[in-house]
Design a protein around this motif. Structure first.
Motif, PDB file in Angstrom:
ATOM      1  N   TYR A 139      -5.136   6.444   0.490  1.00 25.76           N
ATOM      2  CA  TYR A 139      -4.030   5.531   0.244  1.00 25.76           C
ATOM      3  C   TYR A 139      -4.415   4.592  -1.230  1.00 25.76           C
ATOM      4  O   TYR A 139      -5.632   4.741  -1.565  1.00 25.76           O
ATOM      5  CB  TYR A 139      -3.914   4.553   1.457  1.00 25.76           C
ATOM      6  CG  TYR A 139      -5.127   3.391   1.333  1.00 25.76           C
ATOM      7  CD1 TYR A 139      -5.031   2.176   0.856  1.00 25.76           C
ATOM      8  CD2 TYR A 139      -6.127   3.629   2.204  1.00 25.76           C
ATOM      9  CE1 TYR A 139      -5.561   1.151   1.265  1.00 25.76           C
ATOM     10  CE2 TYR A 139      -7.304   2.755   2.548  1.00 25.76           C
ATOM     11  CZ  TYR A 139      -6.937   1.482   1.679  1.00 25.76           C
ATOM     12  OH  TYR A 139      -8.078   0.332   1.879  1.00 25.76           O
ATOM     13  N   THR A 194       0.814  -1.183  -0.101  1.00 27.27           N
ATOM     14  CA  THR A 194       0.170  -0.086   0.080  1.00 27.27           C
ATOM     15  C   THR A 194       0.873   1.045  -0.228  1.00 27.27           C
ATOM     16  O   THR A 194       1.896   1.186   0.512  1.00 27.27           O
ATOM     17  CB  THR A 194      -0.958  -0.030   1.297  1.00 27.27           C
ATOM     18  OG1 THR A 194      -0.117  -0.131   2.336  1.00 27.27           O
ATOM     19  CG2 THR A 194      -1.958  -1.031   1.187  1.00 27.27           C
ATOM     20  N   SER A 249       0.135   5.219   1.105  1.00 27.39           N
ATOM     21  CA  SER A 249      -0.525   6.075   1.634  1.00 27.39           C
ATOM     22  C   SER A 249      -0.354   7.670   1.948  1.00 27.39           C
ATOM     23  O   SER A 249       1.068   7.580   1.843  1.00 27.39           O
ATOM     24  CB  SER A 249      -0.803   5.654   3.179  1.00 27.39           C
ATOM     25  OG  SER A 249      -1.199   4.141   3.242  1.00 27.39           O
TER      26      SER A 249
END
Length: 462
Positions: free
Chosen positions: A189, A177, A179
């Motif tokens: 994100y 991920t 963000s």
């Protein structure tokens, strides 16, 4: 009071567990465990086997679902009341996600208490099956979850003080991920479609460029966390002229390895009561029903034993009371019988002990006239007869009190009266002998006399 906080990081090929001992207002000990068995059940079983000590009532456990398990949306509401937002959340979210909202649990990040008017809310919709699967697995191994969070939000519990503004790259074997961090909070994100590795760095560059362009940040700081962020990855980011900062964590003097960072952050999340900026999916039908539920059977058994013990004690006390009551009744009857035999003339019996004491006191008063500790009437009369020698007298009256004795009678002559007085004066039993009266009787040749005898103190013993 000592407590333990557990952070559980579950992945497709791993399970990491961080256990933090909280004692005296600080973390005092860290235990880190890992398992790489084939399925979650086997991984959790291995973790609990290697755990130091059993789970206790005060323990708190937190875990997190991966970001790919949830649909995250930013929603606008014309009001800021938390209850209204929670009520409207499912209806608003239903048009924002590609699945039926009835099959999901909806939740939102907590709002600032002072917010008024229209608000922007970060909301999540998580499939019920994903939540139920994790809860079933942890419950079966005796590890009930108090907190079920979402990645990457869960990282802010333990790492938020290191994050100010920039991008957060979180990558492990489960997912990657990116963000956007503003003012120490997660603003947005992206869940990247590929797992991060040294072979797809060009793909990472494209994703970074898109997110930087969208966020308006220019050459932002990139915060890195996760065991998939290798030194080669960080060097590549430096070569692209990004500022790179590897997140670290030290607890109880022990540096936490990168692969345990999420587990340690979740353990800190388990102990947080204030300042929470993340989700907890243990709500509604999934709310934890209480730590005492796992002791329900043993508590019922203890309650039954307590009731049985109480019943036995009550029965024993009742039998003992009845036995003592019968004894008291028998003793009372015996006392009444003794009183009737002792005082046959008694007609009314109300309080036998009191009446008995009254009668005894009355008898003592009467007996004192005949002799007790002081010289009695019989003793004085005996001494009087012993002291009279060769004098014929006849007593008509004998009046006694503890101080003196008055006697009256008659004898043959005045000389006999004088002789009687002399003999009594010679006795140490009387301190004084006084002839109060002596005169000729009207009939016969008798002399009536009256004497006053003062008793000597202690004379009875002489």
């Amino acid at each position: 009071m000592a407590k333990r906080y557990f952070g559980l990081d579950i992945g497709p090929q791993h399970a990491y567990l961080a256990v933090l001992d909280w004692n005296g207002g600080e973390f005092s000990h860290v235990q880190l465990l890992e398992s790489h068995r084939q399925d979650i059940a086997a991984q959790l079983a291995e973790l609990t086997e290697n755990l130091s000590g059993d789970f206790k009532i005060g323990d708190r456990v937190a875990a997190a679902l991966p970001a790919k398990s949830a649909y995250i949306r930013t929603l606008e509401f014309p009001f800021s009341e938390a209850k209204k937002i929670q009520s409207a959340l499912p209806f608003t979210m239903s048009s924002q996600i590609p699945v039926a909202v009835d099959e999901c649990l909806t939740a939102s990040l907590p709002l600032h208490s002072r917010q008024k008017g229209p608000v922007s809310v970060t909301a999540a919709a998580v499939p019920i099956t994903a939540i139920q699967d994790v809860l079933d697995q942890t419950e079966n191994c005796g590890m009930p979850l108090h907190v079920l969070d979402l990645a990457p939000f869960a990282l802010f519990s333990g790492l938020g003080d290191q994050l100010s503004q920039g991008l957060l790259l979180a990558a492990n074997s489960n997912e990657t991920t990116l963000s956007v961090i503003r003012d120490g909070g997660l603003q947005d994100y992206r869940l990247l479609p590929q797992q991060l590795s040294d072979q797809n760095l060009n793909w990472l560059d494209r994703e970074l460029m898109l997110l930087v362009s969208k966020s308006g940040l220019h050459k932002p700081v990139i915060y890195c966390v996760g065991d998939a962020v290798t030194p080669q990855v960080m060097q590549h980011l430096l070569d692209q002229e990004y500022q790179v900062r590897e997140l670290t964590m030290t607890i109880a003097g022990q540096e936490i390895p990168m692969k345990f960072m999420l587990a340690a952050a979740l353990a800190i999340r388990a102990g947080m009561n204030k300042g929470i900026k993340s989700f907890n999916l243990r709500r509604g039908s999934f709310a934890l029903k209480g730590e005492w539920q796992k002791l329900k059977k043993s508590l019922w058994g203890t309650a039954i034993l307590a009731l049985l013990s109480l019943g036995l004690l009550t029965t024993a006390a009742t039998l003992k009371y009845r036995s003592q009551a019968e004894q008291v009744k028998s003793l009372q009857q015996e006392i009444v019988q003794i009183y009737r035999e002792t005082f046959p003339n008694a007609t009314t019996i109300v309080d036998v002990p009191l009446q008995m004491r009254s009668a005894i006191n009355e008898l003592r008063e009467k007996s004192s006239l005949l002799g007790d500790v002081e010289p009695g009437a019989l003793t004085v009369l005996k001494k009087l007869s012993e002291q009279v020698d060769n004098v014929a007298i006849q007593l008509d009256e004998f009046n006694y009190n503890p101080a003196e004795v008055r006697v009256s009678g008659n004898t043959t002559s005045f000389e006999a009266v004088n002789q009687l007085a002399e003999q009594l004066t010679a006795s140490s039993f009387f301190s004084r002998v006084q002839v109060a009266d002596a005169q000729m009787a009207l009939r016969g040749n008798k002399i009536n006399f009256r004497l006053i005898l003062t008793l000597a103190q202690g004379g009875i013993g002489k």
